[in-house]
Design a protein around this motif. Structure first.
Motif, PDB file in Angstrom:
ATOM      1  N   LEU A  29      -3.335 -13.687 -34.895  1.00  0.00           N
ATOM      2  CA  LEU A  29      -2.608 -14.342 -33.815  1.00  0.00           C
ATOM      3  C   LEU A  29      -1.113 -14.070 -33.839  1.00  0.00           C
ATOM      4  CD1 LEU A  29      -4.391 -17.772 -34.047  1.00  0.00           C
ATOM      5  CD2 LEU A  29      -4.488 -16.216 -32.096  1.00  0.00           C
ATOM      6  N   ASP A  30      -0.555 -13.819 -32.662  1.00  0.00           N
ATOM      7  CA  ASP A  30       0.897 -13.732 -32.526  1.00  0.00           C
ATOM      8  C   ASP A  30       1.492 -15.093 -32.196  1.00  0.00           C
ATOM      9  OD1 ASP A  30       1.327 -10.855 -32.797  1.00  0.00           O
ATOM     10  OD2 ASP A  30       0.091 -10.719 -30.989  1.00  0.00           O
ATOM     11  N   LEU A  31       0.671 -15.945 -31.564  1.00  0.00           N
ATOM     12  CA  LEU A  31       1.177 -17.246 -31.125  1.00  0.00           C
ATOM     13  C   LEU A  31       0.028 -18.240 -31.003  1.00  0.00           C
ATOM     14  CD1 LEU A  31       3.650 -18.870 -29.810  1.00  0.00           C
ATOM     15  CD2 LEU A  31       2.697 -18.137 -27.621  1.00  0.00           C
ATOM     16  N   LEU A  32       0.270 -19.466 -31.454  1.00  0.00           N
ATOM     17  CA  LEU A  32      -0.699 -20.547 -31.283  1.00  0.00           C
ATOM     18  C   LEU A  32       0.002 -21.724 -30.617  1.00  0.00           C
ATOM     19  CD1 LEU A  32      -3.336 -21.881 -33.759  1.00  0.00           C
ATOM     20  CD2 LEU A  32      -1.750 -23.489 -32.697  1.00  0.00           C
ATOM     21  N   MET A  33      -0.584 -22.190 -29.514  1.00  0.00           N
ATOM     22  CA  MET A  33      -0.011 -23.329 -28.800  1.00  0.00           C
ATOM     23  C   MET A  33      -0.996 -24.486 -28.837  1.00  0.00           C
ATOM     24  SD  MET A  33      -0.225 -25.166 -25.770  1.00  0.00           S
ATOM     25  CE  MET A  33      -1.058 -24.113 -24.596  1.00  0.00           C
ATOM     26  N   MET A  34      -0.508 -25.687 -29.065  1.00  0.00           N
ATOM     27  CA  MET A  34      -1.384 -26.861 -28.911  1.00  0.00           C
ATOM     28  C   MET A  34      -0.582 -27.993 -28.286  1.00  0.00           C
ATOM     29  SD  MET A  34      -1.971 -27.873 -32.886  1.00  0.00           S
ATOM     30  CE  MET A  34      -0.654 -27.827 -34.083  1.00  0.00           C
ATOM     31  N   HIS A  35      -1.307 -28.957 -27.719  1.00  0.00           N
ATOM     32  CA  HIS A  35      -0.596 -30.081 -27.099  1.00  0.00           C
ATOM     33  C   HIS A  35      -0.936 -31.396 -27.798  1.00  0.00           C
ATOM     34  CE1 HIS A  35      -4.395 -30.745 -25.079  1.00  0.00           C
ATOM     35  NE2 HIS A  35      -4.264 -29.680 -24.302  1.00  0.00           N
ATOM     36  N   ASP A  36      -0.333 -32.464 -27.311  1.00  0.00           N
ATOM     37  CA  ASP A  36      -0.460 -33.761 -27.972  1.00  0.00           C
ATOM     38  C   ASP A  36      -1.888 -34.301 -27.965  1.00  0.00           C
ATOM     39  OD1 ASP A  36       0.554 -35.961 -25.255  1.00  0.00           O
ATOM     40  OD2 ASP A  36      -0.006 -33.863 -25.169  1.00  0.00           O
ATOM     41  N   SER A  37      -2.687 -33.879 -26.973  1.00  0.00           N
ATOM     42  CA  SER A  37      -4.038 -34.421 -26.893  1.00  0.00           C
ATOM     43  C   SER A  37      -4.985 -33.737 -27.876  1.00  0.00           C
ATOM     44  CB  SER A  37      -4.582 -34.292 -25.467  1.00  0.00           C
ATOM     45  OG  SER A  37      -5.878 -34.827 -25.386  1.00  0.00           O
ATOM     46  N   THR A 147      -5.857 -20.034 -40.803  1.00  0.00           N
ATOM     47  CA  THR A 147      -6.096 -18.628 -41.155  1.00  0.00           C
ATOM     48  C   THR A 147      -5.203 -17.647 -40.393  1.00  0.00           C
ATOM     49  OG1 THR A 147      -7.783 -18.400 -39.433  1.00  0.00           O
ATOM     50  CG2 THR A 147      -8.544 -19.121 -41.605  1.00  0.00           C
ATOM     51  N   GLY A 148      -4.652 -18.109 -39.256  1.00  0.00           N
ATOM     52  CA  GLY A 148      -3.876 -17.179 -38.417  1.00  0.00           C
ATOM     53  C   GLY A 148      -4.768 -16.187 -37.697  1.00  0.00           C
ATOM     54  N   GLU A 149      -6.067 -16.508 -37.688  1.00  0.00           N
ATOM     55  CA  GLU A 149      -7.028 -15.589 -37.063  1.00  0.00           C
ATOM     56  C   GLU A 149      -7.992 -16.348 -36.162  1.00  0.00           C
ATOM     57  OE1 GLU A 149      -8.990 -14.021 -40.476  1.00  0.00           O
ATOM     58  OE2 GLU A 149      -7.580 -12.348 -40.697  1.00  0.00           O
ATOM     59  N   LEU A 150      -8.665 -15.596 -35.304  1.00  0.00           N
ATOM     60  CA  LEU A 150      -9.666 -16.189 -34.418  1.00  0.00           C
ATOM     61  C   LEU A 150     -10.722 -15.139 -34.131  1.00  0.00           C
ATOM     62  CD1 LEU A 150      -9.777 -18.964 -32.789  1.00  0.00           C
ATOM     63  CD2 LEU A 150      -9.188 -17.572 -30.810  1.00  0.00           C
ATOM     64  N   TRP A 151     -11.990 -15.573 -34.142  1.00  0.00           N
ATOM     65  CA  TRP A 151     -13.035 -14.622 -33.737  1.00  0.00           C
ATOM     66  C   TRP A 151     -13.139 -14.621 -32.224  1.00  0.00           C
ATOM     67  CZ3 TRP A 151     -17.152 -15.819 -30.669  1.00  0.00           C
ATOM     68  CH2 TRP A 151     -17.568 -17.166 -30.610  1.00  0.00           C
ATOM     69  N   LEU A 152     -13.494 -13.501 -31.668  1.00  0.00           N
ATOM     70  CA  LEU A 152     -13.826 -13.459 -30.249  1.00  0.00           C
ATOM     71  C   LEU A 152     -14.748 -12.297 -29.978  1.00  0.00           C
ATOM     72  CD1 LEU A 152     -11.104 -11.997 -27.895  1.00  0.00           C
ATOM     73  CD2 LEU A 152     -10.979 -11.753 -30.362  1.00  0.00           C
ATOM     74  N   LYS A 153     -15.438 -12.427 -28.857  1.00  0.00           N
ATOM     75  CA  LYS A 153     -16.292 -11.348 -28.395  1.00  0.00           C
ATOM     76  C   LYS A 153     -15.433 -10.552 -27.430  1.00  0.00           C
ATOM     77  CE  LYS A 153     -21.066 -11.140 -26.748  1.00  0.00           C
ATOM     78  NZ  LYS A 153     -22.111 -11.998 -26.209  1.00  0.00           N
ATOM     79  N   VAL A 154     -15.293  -9.265 -27.674  1.00  0.00           N
ATOM     80  CA  VAL A 154     -14.450  -8.448 -26.794  1.00  0.00           C
ATOM     81  C   VAL A 154     -15.022  -8.516 -25.370  1.00  0.00           C
ATOM     82  CG1 VAL A 154     -13.529  -6.143 -26.340  1.00  0.00           C
ATOM     83  CG2 VAL A 154     -13.907  -6.907 -28.712  1.00  0.00           C
TER      84      VAL A 154
END
Lengths: 423, 203
Positions: A29-37, A147-154
């Motif tokens: 990940l280059d950036l992770l955003m989360m909100h208060d909820s 982890t700074g990582e995330l799995w995804l399906k291309v």
């Protein structure tokens, strides 16, 4: 090998030469955003359970926008927890300054070529800056934080080109409502890339609507590749892009799942009937249904450009006596800009009720909820049953032009007619 | 919901601990509850109840289209959906409510992307099976590992898209939190076992 923008970004994020649709990969990940909820209130205890820390505080941004401003003790506590956690973790916190997707872009956090994740379904908004940004739930966010990582399906890439130019009174919102009706909401595992003269002519704020509402298409994400406008917006945000945008474009010969061409010039304002954005059709096909309350708000419908659209309709006019118009600007900075350029005065002179900045009624939490039997017309992204209050409320969706026009007349109507006649 | 408001202590939003993910990864069997296309997150976890406890929120699950669902559903029952099941918000409460109600697995024509991720993260098998024919109350068995759904009432069985092995690994240990616990501390398997590190933290 020819590749689409989505494939290029994902390949770069997992240090491969190339990736193919359908592959399951783990990307950095280059950036992770989360909100208060879905943010600290959910992840703090989980990180404790795991005995883990944030992998890189410099790549994390937290935005308080759902429980703002606190209307009860519980909201106040959630906001306080968010402040404490962000301070302890040493991460950037935008506190009550606007809706996450909007402040992220105001701050220039999302840059071309980035692989980003957000703890909110409308995170594809970041794609407006030529990035690949997807939304996930709070547990995925926990894993990504650690982890700074995330799995995804291309995903497969779907190209959507809008030729020609949008008519006056027609906007990016109308494009997306039209696409929801045309392409449905089941476009999973697809990255939508928007292009064409009508898209290139759009402001960054309007491009964001395209990417934002890719969530309603059910898509993995939405993207508009970077151009001069993107670069200018990042300069304005104080974070100029230092890379080469030529690197972050789809190759013309890259394989994609589908390529659509539409004529922007023939698009009429679209209205989504309850209870789905896919129930959209041209405003001209509707009866003049009475509207109890218009709502201009949310990440997709209350940015400065949206307020400008509303003001264009409302200038010199008044809200009908049998209806109300509520406006919750998407950010504090945009409220300030709207005050400085005279927009706020037009809105308030017309009789609009100004609400605080935040996700508001769109999250089913803030001011402006609908009672049973009420009919609403809203610039928000979704009109699912019970989302904005009672499951017996009837919520229609439309552009800021359409909502403002509906508030002036008191019923569903074509904003192009109001724009064409002198106030 | 009552929040502990002691100023020097973070609020613990938990009001109940989540039950460990139902049954085993090998087989989940129960009565079918059948729904149509585009079952969205606002139907599964209605916004106006999002501030309530997980149990109260779960009691409103799907009430806008099936007022009896939450009271009828029992541990191990199977939810059958149409296209884009779980479309909408990233709110995990949409999955959590089904887990709290004891749902053993979800089988759908297709899943909304975030909902699918969230389901696996909670250890709730989500199987894509466009062909499944089932009616409410049918005795349905789901074998996630094999990608198999059996309708014992009709005697028909269906092969569906199996969950990719790297994701099945998450389901098998009960969700992403136990999976992360193992990843971070390979020797601390005992700590990760059971529901200790379930992705609970509801509220």
């Amino acid at each position: 090998m020819a590749a689409t923008l989505a494939e290029k970004i994902i390949a770069h994020a997992c240090q491969r030469d190339s990736v193919s649709p359908g592959q399951i990969v783990t990307a950095s990940l280059d950036l992770l955003m989360m909100h208060d909820s879905g943010g600290p209130r959910r992840v703090a205890s989980r990180l404790e359970q795991l005995g883990a820390k944030v992998w890189d505080p410099d790549r994390v941004v937290v935005v308080s926008d759902h429980f703002v401003p606190a209307t009860d003790l519980e909201s106040a506590e959630i906001l306080a927890l968010t402040r404490r956690w962000t301070q302890q973790a040493g991460v950037r916190h935008y506190d009550m300054l606007g809706i996450c997707h909007v402040v992220l872009q105001e701050g220039g956090h999302v840059q071309p070529g980035m692989f980003c994740v957000g703890g909110d379904s409308h995170s594809p908004s970041g794609g407006a800056y030529g990035a690949f940004m997807i939304g996930v739930g709070a547990t995925d966010i926990t894993g990504a934080l650690v982890t700074g990582e995330l799995w995804l399906k291309v995903p497969q890439t779907v190209r959507v080109n809008w030729d020609g130019a949008l008519a006056d009174g027609v906007s990016a919102k109308d494009i997306m409502l039209y696409l929801c009706a045309t392409l449905g909401m089941g476009n999973e595992n697809q990255a939508f890339e928007y292009d064409g003269p009508a898209v290139r002519a759009m402001s960054m704020s309007e491009r964001m609507v395209l990417c934002n509402m890719s969530a309603e298409l059910g898509a993995e994400t939405g993207m508009v590749s970077a151009d001069e406008k993107t670069l200018a917006a990042l300069v304005e945000a104080g974070r100029p892009f230092t890379g080469d945008i030529a690197r972050w474009q789809s190759d013309s010969e890259a394989a994609c799942l589908a390529e659509h061409h539409y004529d922007a010039g023939t698009l009429a304002p679209q209205i989504a009937a309850p209870h789905s954005p896919a129930n959209s059709r041209a405003v001209t096909e509707y009866e003049p249904i009475h509207i109890d309350q218009g709502y201009i708000g949310a990440c997709t419908g209350a940015k400065l450009s949206d307020l400008h659209m509303a003001a264009k309709v409302l200038k010199g006019r008044k809200i009908a006596s049998n209806t109300r118009l509520l406006i919750a600007p998407a950010s504090v900075a945009m409220t300030r800009q709207a005050a400085a350029d005279g927009t706020l005065e037009i809105l308030t002179e017309a009789g609009a009720i100004m609400l605080p900045t935040g996700c508001g009624a769109c999250a089913g939490m803030g001011a402006g909820m609908y009672s049973a039997g009420e009919v609403g017309l809203s610039t928000t992204a979704r009109n699912f049953k019970g989302r904005m209050g009672s499951a017996q409320a009837q919520v229609y969706l439309g552009s800021p032009y359409s909502v403002a026009a509906g508030a002036v007349k008191g019923y569903l109507c074509d904003p192009r007619e109001l724009l064409a006649e002198p106030a | 919901m009552t929040a502990d408001t002691t100023p020097d202590k973070p609020v613990d939003m938990r009001t109940t601990d989540l039950p460990p993910a139902a049954a085993s990864a090998l087989s989940r069997r129960g009565r079918a509850f059948v729904f149509g296309d585009n079952i969205d997150t606002d139907l599964l976890a209605p916004g106006p109840y999002m501030r309530e406890s997980p149990d109260v929120l779960a009691s409103h699950c799907l009430e806008a289209i099936d007022p009896d669902f939450a009271s009828d559903v029992q541990r191990g029952d199977i939810v059958v959906g149409g296209k884009s099941f779980g479309i909408g918000s990233s709110r995990e409460q949409a999955v959590q409510s089904l887990v709290v109600l004891g749902v053993g697995a979800i089988v759908a024509t297709s899943f909304a992307r975030i909902f699918y991720r969230n389901a696996l993260n909670f250890g709730l098998p989500a199987l894509t099976c466009p062909d499944l024919q089932a009616e409410r109350g049918d005795d349905v068995e789901v074998r996630p590992q094999e990608g198999l759904v059996i309708n014992h009432t009709t005697g028909k069985q269906y092969q569906c898209e199996s969950i990719p092995p790297e994701l099945m690994e998450i389901v098998n240990v009960g969700g992403l939190m136990p999976w992360l616990a193992r990843k971070l501390a390979p020797d601390a398997k005992a700590a990760a076992a059971g529901g200790d590190a379930s992705p609970g933290d509801p509220g």
